[in-house]
Design an enzyme around this catalytic site. Structure first.
Site, PDB file in Angstrom:
ATOM      1  N   TYR A 139       6.721  -3.393   4.343  1.00 32.18           N
ATOM      2  CA  TYR A 139       5.886  -2.201   4.149  1.00 32.18           C
ATOM      3  C   TYR A 139       6.772  -0.965   4.105  1.00 32.18           C
ATOM      4  O   TYR A 139       7.417  -0.608   5.093  1.00 32.18           O
ATOM      5  CB  TYR A 139       4.896  -2.115   5.305  1.00 32.18           C
ATOM      6  CG  TYR A 139       3.726  -1.162   5.101  1.00 32.18           C
ATOM      7  CD1 TYR A 139       3.578  -0.397   3.955  1.00 32.18           C
ATOM      8  CD2 TYR A 139       2.749  -1.044   6.084  1.00 32.18           C
ATOM      9  CE1 TYR A 139       2.503   0.456   3.782  1.00 32.18           C
ATOM     10  CE2 TYR A 139       1.657  -0.194   5.929  1.00 32.18           C
ATOM     11  CZ  TYR A 139       1.542   0.552   4.779  1.00 32.18           C
ATOM     12  OH  TYR A 139       0.469   1.391   4.617  1.00 32.18           O
ATOM     13  N   LYS A 164       4.771  -3.792   0.012  1.00 31.49           N
ATOM     14  CA  LYS A 164       3.630  -2.887   0.036  1.00 31.49           C
ATOM     15  C   LYS A 164       4.150  -1.459   0.118  1.00 31.49           C
ATOM     16  O   LYS A 164       4.910  -1.115   1.021  1.00 31.49           O
ATOM     17  CB  LYS A 164       2.732  -3.200   1.233  1.00 31.49           C
ATOM     18  CG  LYS A 164       1.474  -2.349   1.298  1.00 31.49           C
ATOM     19  CD  LYS A 164       0.656  -2.661   2.541  1.00 31.49           C
ATOM     20  CE  LYS A 164      -0.588  -1.775   2.577  1.00 31.49           C
ATOM     21  NZ  LYS A 164      -1.267  -1.817   3.874  1.00 31.49           N
TER      22      LYS A 164
END
Length: 308
Positions: A139, A164
């Site tokens: 992330y 992400k």
């Protein structure tokens, strides 16, 4: 799910909240209802104990409660990913606990506070990825911003399957996707991801986190169908009546990314309550009323979609 290569993520990713009672204890029944609601709304994956779930405020016992419930309620219908990050030793403990509880994968959140050098960032994420056999998603947001070289090294780890993005640097995203291609699955993790998904979709990002799915999943589903199907008229109507108005409320106060979800859920009758843990604050009455109006407009819009 056996092998990390079996987890394919596309479409709409659901991020349930963590409901608290007035004593700030986890409300297990309300959490079960939240996950069931997401599944009924047709979401393609569920991510527990992440940003919307107030990961930063959960102790290890609460984490165990929530991951266990998420896995049990989902019952293999969709992949269940658990968040882990912050303090490295505590993150490893949670990574391994999530694996033991039967999670299908992990969303690796940024380290606590420090803005690290790339070498330190690589070591942090590599250590977490290598502490589990589960597939993991990297992330990018806040203090975790990668260079292509660092992301390439992480992508070469056998269980790193996805990236992400919560940063929104499109030059960087283009460099990543064009250089790494299908070595990773690409996910839009921006706040209110529907706002930016057309741009991300054009780059090759095929999934996104949907906060509004916690209370108006039918809108998120219609949005996704319109985006993929090229229904510009309906897409523009959803932006005009729902996405942009919600975005304007979210900008009014820091932390509304979480507390506004709980307000929306209360408005539609889901029993999660408005309680959030400090330093987050509850939604102000004025903004709550504004959200009520938007949700009603969204219901009217979806009811009339056969004409669009």
């Amino acid at each position: 799910m056996g092998s990390e290569n079996q987890v394919s993520l596309s479409g709409i990713m659901g991020f349930p909240v963590t409901p608290f009672d007035h004593n700030e204890n986890v409300n297990e029944k309300a959490f079960e209802t939240n996950v069931q609601f997401l599944l009924a709304g047709g979401l393609d994956s569920v991510f527990v104990c992440a940003g919307s779930g107030e990961f930063q405020s959960l102790d290890i016992k609460e984490y165990e409660q929530l991951v266990g419930i998420g896995v049990s309620v989902s019952a293999g219908k969709v992949p269940v990913f658990a968040g882990a990050g912050g303090n490295l030793k505590e993150a490893i403990e949670r990574v391994q606990l999530a694996e033991k509880l039967g999670a299908d994968g992990l969303l690796l959140l940024p380290p606590y506070l420090i803005i690290p050098e790339q070498e330190g960032l690589y070591h942090y994420y590599r250590t977490l990825a290598q502490s589990t056999a589960l597939p993991v998603i990297i992330y990018q947001r806040d203090n975790s911003v990668f260079t292509l070289t660092t992301l390439e090294k992480l992508a070469n780890l056998p269980n790193v399957i996805g990236f992400k993005d919560g940063l929104g640097n499109f030059e960087l995203n283009i460099e990543f996707v064009q250089s790494l291609g299908n070595k990773l699955q690409w996910m839009n993790g921006m706040p209110l991801a529907e706002l930016t998904m057309p741009a991300y979709h054009a780059l090759g990002f095929h999934s996104y986190s949907s906060a509004i799915s916690n209370y108006i999943p039918q809108v998120s589903r219609k949005y996704h169908e319109s985006l993929i199907g090229g229904n510009q008229e309906l897409l523009q109507a959803i932006y005009r009546e729902v996405i942009l108005p919600i975005h304007r409320i979210r900008q009014q106060r820091k932390g509304y990314a979480v507390s506004l979800i709980k307000a929306g859920m209360e408005i539609v009758g889901l029993p999660v309550g408005l309680q959030v843990r400090a330093p987050l604050v509850q939604v102000e009455r004025e903004h709550y009323v504004q959200l009520e109006v938007i949700i009603q407009k969204s219901m009217d819009l979806i009811a009339s979609t056969h004409n669009i």
